[in-house]
Scaffold this motif. Structure first.
Motif, mmCIF file in Angstrom:
data_model
loop_
_atom_site.group_PDB
_atom_site.id
_atom_site.type_symbol
_atom_site.label_atom_id
_atom_site.label_comp_id
_atom_site.label_asym_id
_atom_site.label_seq_id
_atom_site.Cartn_x
_atom_site.Cartn_y
_atom_site.Cartn_z
ATOM 1 N N VAL A 123 0.833 -1.200 0.000
ATOM 2 C CA VAL A 123 0.000 0.000 0.000
ATOM 3 C C VAL A 123 0.869 1.252 0.000
ATOM 4 O O VAL A 123 0.602 2.201 -0.758
ATOM 5 C CB VAL A 123 -0.972 -0.010 1.203
ATOM 6 N N LEU A 124 1.889 1.276 0.821
ATOM 7 C CA LEU A 124 2.780 2.435 0.853
ATOM 8 C C LEU A 124 3.520 2.605 -0.471
ATOM 9 O O LEU A 124 3.695 3.727 -0.960
ATOM 10 C CB LEU A 124 3.781 2.308 1.999
ATOM 11 N N GLY A 125 3.936 1.505 -1.067
ATOM 12 C CA GLY A 125 4.609 1.568 -2.367
ATOM 13 C C GLY A 125 3.681 2.090 -3.450
ATOM 14 O O GLY A 125 4.083 2.897 -4.294
ATOM 15 N N ALA A 126 2.442 1.623 -3.430
ATOM 16 C CA ALA A 126 1.468 2.103 -4.420
ATOM 17 C C ALA A 126 1.208 3.596 -4.217
ATOM 18 O O ALA A 126 1.125 4.355 -5.193
ATOM 19 C CB ALA A 126 0.176 1.304 -4.302
ATOM 20 N N GLY A 127 1.088 4.034 -2.975
ATOM 21 C CA GLY A 127 0.875 5.453 -2.699
ATOM 22 C C GLY A 127 2.048 6.297 -3.163
ATOM 23 O O GLY A 127 1.864 7.366 -3.757
ATOM 24 N N VAL A 183 1.921 6.455 -7.006
ATOM 25 C CA VAL A 183 0.896 7.386 -7.492
ATOM 26 C C VAL A 183 1.334 8.822 -7.251
ATOM 27 O O VAL A 183 1.185 9.692 -8.119
ATOM 28 C CB VAL A 183 -0.465 7.099 -6.815
ATOM 29 N N GLY A 184 1.888 9.104 -6.088
ATOM 30 C CA GLY A 184 2.368 10.452 -5.783
ATOM 31 C C GLY A 184 3.474 10.889 -6.733
ATOM 32 O O GLY A 184 3.482 12.024 -7.212
ATOM 33 N N SER A 185 4.408 9.994 -7.013
ATOM 34 C CA SER A 185 5.499 10.324 -7.937
ATOM 35 C C SER A 185 4.971 10.581 -9.340
ATOM 36 O O SER A 185 5.416 11.502 -10.030
ATOM 37 C CB SER A 185 6.521 9.194 -7.971
ATOM 38 N N VAL A 225 2.433 17.030 -13.044
ATOM 39 C CA VAL A 225 2.116 18.414 -12.696
ATOM 40 C C VAL A 225 3.311 19.337 -12.865
ATOM 41 O O VAL A 225 3.158 20.510 -13.193
ATOM 42 C CB VAL A 225 1.586 18.483 -11.246
ATOM 43 N N THR A 226 4.515 18.847 -12.679
ATOM 44 C CA THR A 226 5.720 19.667 -12.750
ATOM 45 C C THR A 226 5.885 20.231 -14.160
ATOM 46 O O THR A 226 5.832 19.487 -15.133
ATOM 47 C CB THR A 226 6.962 18.828 -12.391
ATOM 48 N N PRO A 227 6.085 21.567 -14.286
ATOM 49 C CA PRO A 227 6.222 22.152 -15.626
ATOM 50 C C PRO A 227 7.540 21.749 -16.277
ATOM 51 O O PRO A 227 8.542 21.504 -15.600
ATOM 52 C CB PRO A 227 6.179 23.659 -15.366
ATOM 53 N N GLY A 228 7.518 21.726 -17.595
ATOM 54 C CA GLY A 228 8.726 21.415 -18.349
ATOM 55 C C GLY A 228 9.654 22.615 -18.415
ATOM 56 O O GLY A 228 9.352 23.707 -17.922
#
Length: 89
Positions: free
Chosen positions: A13-17, A20-22, A28-31
């Motif tokens: 579960v922590l790995g999946a979270g 997903v966060g990464s 979202v991070t701009p180029g």
């Protein structure tokens, strides 16, 4: 055996979270091109804004130098651009 299964489930579960966060962060991070465009639009890039900031900084430094040279409490002045006229310390 139950504790091992719980530990594996928590790790999954922590790995999946984290995954997903990464992934969301990468989306979202701009180029690099977007970063350059954003930097061009920042107010600090405007020459008038920079000159205004320099002028404000000069006024603050002049006030601090005058405050260090006098016994007057310059914080009580109504107009900081004019010397004197405030309450005495």
């Amino acid at each position: 055996m139950q504790s091992v299964q719980k530990v594996l489930m928590v790790v999954a579960v922590l790995g999946a979270g984290a995954g997903v966060g990464s992934a969301l962060f990468a989306l979202v991070t701009p180029g690099e091109l977007q970063k350059q465009e954003m930097l061009k639009e920042m107010p600090e890039q405007d020459p008038r804004r920079r000159d205004e900031g320099k002028r404000n900084q000069q006024l603050v430094m002049a006030t601090l130098q005058e405050a260090a040279a006098t016994q007057e409490n310059v914080a009580w002045r109504k107009n900081w651009l004019v010397g004197g006229g405030g309450r005495s310390a």
